[in-house]
Write a protein that holds these residues in place. Sequence first.
Motif: not given
Length: 83
Positions: A38-40, A44-48
């Motif tokens: 589970x990630x923030x 998630x937005x930064x990684x994707x």
Amino acid sequence: MQTWQMQTAKAQFSDLVKRAADEGPQEITVHGRSVAVVISRELFDRLSGNSESLVDFMGQSPLYGQEDIDFERDRSLPREVDF
């Protein structure tokens, strides 16, 4: 990264989500095997790569601001459909 057993993660879901936002990724295990993380939303937005809005993305197009773009329309007849 903190590890949570599935039972504990379900029982303390609110705490799990808060810790993901505050402390970073949280691992979930079943029978000792890692099954999920589970990630923030921010991470998630930064990684994707979803941190940029569609308007910003479109503004970076090499065609942005050009007034003389002519999109040709396909004038062929639509296919016939038998019911």
